[in-house]
Design a protein around this motif. Structure first.
Motif, PDB file in Angstrom:
ATOM      1  N   LEU A  52      57.522  51.686  35.329  1.00  0.00           N
ATOM      2  CA  LEU A  52      58.410  50.296  35.150  1.00  0.00           C
ATOM      3  C   LEU A  52      58.171  49.622  33.901  1.00  0.00           C
ATOM      4  CD1 LEU A  52      59.978  48.566  37.213  1.00  0.00           C
ATOM      5  CD2 LEU A  52      57.953  47.349  37.746  1.00  0.00           C
ATOM      6  N   ILE A  53      56.969  49.429  33.292  1.00  0.00           N
ATOM      7  CA  ILE A  53      56.981  49.041  31.861  1.00  0.00           C
ATOM      8  C   ILE A  53      57.852  49.645  31.083  1.00  0.00           C
ATOM      9  CG2 ILE A  53      55.397  48.644  30.344  1.00  0.00           C
ATOM     10  CD1 ILE A  53      53.400  47.858  32.168  1.00  0.00           C
ATOM     11  N   PRO A  78      64.083  36.928  30.346  1.00  0.00           N
ATOM     12  CA  PRO A  78      63.041  37.052  31.139  1.00  0.00           C
ATOM     13  C   PRO A  78      62.295  38.549  31.341  1.00  0.00           C
ATOM     14  CG  PRO A  78      65.015  36.120  32.034  1.00  0.00           C
ATOM     15  CD  PRO A  78      65.236  36.756  30.611  1.00  0.00           C
ATOM     16  N   LEU A  79      62.681  39.440  30.621  1.00  0.00           N
ATOM     17  CA  LEU A  79      62.292  40.796  30.607  1.00  0.00           C
ATOM     18  C   LEU A  79      60.752  40.633  29.489  1.00  0.00           C
ATOM     19  CD1 LEU A  79      64.893  43.371  30.080  1.00  0.00           C
ATOM     20  CD2 LEU A  79      63.297  43.174  31.951  1.00  0.00           C
ATOM     21  N   VAL A  80      60.725  39.677  28.642  1.00  0.00           N
ATOM     22  CA  VAL A  80      59.592  39.388  28.092  1.00  0.00           C
ATOM     23  C   VAL A  80      58.269  38.911  28.833  1.00  0.00           C
ATOM     24  CG1 VAL A  80      58.691  38.255  25.894  1.00  0.00           C
ATOM     25  CG2 VAL A  80      60.964  39.093  26.055  1.00  0.00           C
ATOM     26  N   GLN A  81      58.769  38.260  29.595  1.00  0.00           N
ATOM     27  CA  GLN A  81      57.581  37.596  30.439  1.00  0.00           C
ATOM     28  C   GLN A  81      57.432  38.658  31.486  1.00  0.00           C
ATOM     29  OE1 GLN A  81      55.708  34.839  30.666  1.00  0.00           O
ATOM     30  NE2 GLN A  81      54.820  35.407  32.550  1.00  0.00           N
ATOM     31  N   LEU A  83      57.279  41.930  31.037  1.00  0.00           N
ATOM     32  CA  LEU A  83      56.469  42.877  30.486  1.00  0.00           C
ATOM     33  C   LEU A  83      55.340  42.254  30.512  1.00  0.00           C
ATOM     34  CD1 LEU A  83      58.928  44.285  27.792  1.00  0.00           C
ATOM     35  CD2 LEU A  83      57.784  45.731  29.342  1.00  0.00           C
ATOM     36  N   ARG A  84      55.058  41.300  30.001  1.00  0.00           N
ATOM     37  CA  ARG A  84      53.608  40.768  29.687  1.00  0.00           C
ATOM     38  C   ARG A  84      52.945  40.966  31.145  1.00  0.00           C
ATOM     39  NH1 ARG A  84      54.579  35.472  28.581  1.00  0.00           N
ATOM     40  NH2 ARG A  84      54.965  36.101  26.419  1.00  0.00           N
ATOM     41  N   GLN A  85      53.550  40.452  32.252  1.00  0.00           N
ATOM     42  CA  GLN A  85      53.052  40.451  33.584  1.00  0.00           C
ATOM     43  C   GLN A  85      52.556  41.746  34.134  1.00  0.00           C
ATOM     44  OE1 GLN A  85      55.681  38.253  35.870  1.00  0.00           O
ATOM     45  NE2 GLN A  85      54.680  36.078  35.468  1.00  0.00           N
ATOM     46  N   HIS A  86      53.569  42.666  34.027  1.00  0.00           N
ATOM     47  CA  HIS A  86      53.363  44.118  34.263  1.00  0.00           C
ATOM     48  C   HIS A  86      52.311  44.638  33.604  1.00  0.00           C
ATOM     49  CE1 HIS A  86      56.172  44.396  37.482  1.00  0.00           C
ATOM     50  NE2 HIS A  86      56.895  43.533  37.087  1.00  0.00           N
ATOM     51  N   ARG A  87      51.904  44.522  32.403  1.00  0.00           N
ATOM     52  CA  ARG A  87      50.915  45.078  31.300  1.00  0.00           C
ATOM     53  C   ARG A  87      49.482  44.373  31.852  1.00  0.00           C
ATOM     54  NH1 ARG A  87      54.794  44.548  25.927  1.00  0.00           N
ATOM     55  NH2 ARG A  87      55.650  46.283  26.029  1.00  0.00           N
ATOM     56  N   GLY A  88      49.711  43.180  32.253  1.00  0.00           N
ATOM     57  CA  GLY A  88      48.376  42.692  32.677  1.00  0.00           C
ATOM     58  C   GLY A  88      47.767  43.282  34.019  1.00  0.00           C
ATOM     59  N   LEU A  89      48.851  43.506  34.969  1.00  0.00           N
ATOM     60  CA  LEU A  89      48.805  44.138  36.258  1.00  0.00           C
ATOM     61  C   LEU A  89      48.041  45.437  35.905  1.00  0.00           C
ATOM     62  CD1 LEU A  89      48.580  44.399  39.113  1.00  0.00           C
ATOM     63  CD2 LEU A  89      51.103  45.084  39.221  1.00  0.00           C
ATOM     64  N   VAL A  90      48.617  46.088  35.002  1.00  0.00           N
ATOM     65  CA  VAL A  90      48.095  47.677  34.782  1.00  0.00           C
ATOM     66  C   VAL A  90      46.839  47.600  34.225  1.00  0.00           C
ATOM     67  CG1 VAL A  90      48.508  49.641  33.137  1.00  0.00           C
ATOM     68  CG2 VAL A  90      50.391  48.867  34.389  1.00  0.00           C
ATOM     69  N   ALA A  91      46.535  46.787  33.553  1.00  0.00           N
ATOM     70  CA  ALA A  91      45.015  46.406  32.990  1.00  0.00           C
ATOM     71  C   ALA A  91      44.180  46.092  34.014  1.00  0.00           C
ATOM     72  CB  ALA A  91      45.116  45.225  31.877  1.00  0.00           C
ATOM     73  N   ARG A  92      44.367  44.976  34.760  1.00  0.00           N
ATOM     74  CA  ARG A  92      43.753  44.717  36.092  1.00  0.00           C
ATOM     75  C   ARG A  92      43.512  45.980  36.979  1.00  0.00           C
ATOM     76  NH1 ARG A  92      46.913  40.629  35.646  1.00  0.00           N
ATOM     77  NH2 ARG A  92      48.147  40.927  37.404  1.00  0.00           N
TER      78      ARG A  92
END
Length: 128
Positions: A52-53, A78-81, A83-92
């Motif tokens: 998705l990212i 809104p894609l910038v935010q 992307l940030r949220q999904h990248r954080g989810l992957v990290a978690r």
């Protein structure tokens, strides 16, 4: 059939439909780890997030970084935010797997060896 210690554990294949980067992430992780079925599910979720990212990243390459908001004001795309949220989810998700890397295992083994050596020296010198 129950596998005993030392038995061969087949490396699970990447789930169907994963893109190239997500499939590579899957392979990189399962080749070096023994994961339970619940951990494989978390890894699959992380891989699907990676896909998705990648899709959002490609979309953002040709999209403006600033768009008009609901009141006509300039706002970040809104894609910038997202992307940030999904990248954080992957990290978690990946952090929740508590994966060990080879360097960490080597450091742990070296620390145990050093500790054993110090204990042996202390016993030899009668200071233990």
């Amino acid at each position: 059939m129950e596998l005993l210690e030392g038995d061969f554990h087949p490396t699970p294949e990447p789930p169907g439909g994963l893109g190239p980067q997500a499939a590579q992430l899957w392979r990189d992780i399962v080749e070096g780890q023994q994961l339970r079925s619940d951990e494989l599910r978390v890894l699959e979720d992380a891989c699907r997030e990676v896909d998705l990212i990648e899709r959002m990243h490609i979309e953002l390459q040709t999209a403006p970084l600033v768009v008009k908001g609901s009141m006509g004001q300039d706002v970040a795309n809104p894609l910038v935010q997202e992307l940030r949220q999904h990248r954080g989810l992957v990290a978690r998700l990946l952090a929740s797997l508590k994966l060990r890397d080879e360097d960490e295992e080597e450091r742990d083994a070296q620390a145990r060896q050093d500790q054993g050596r110090k204990a042996a020296v202390a016993r030899w010198h009668g200071t233990a």
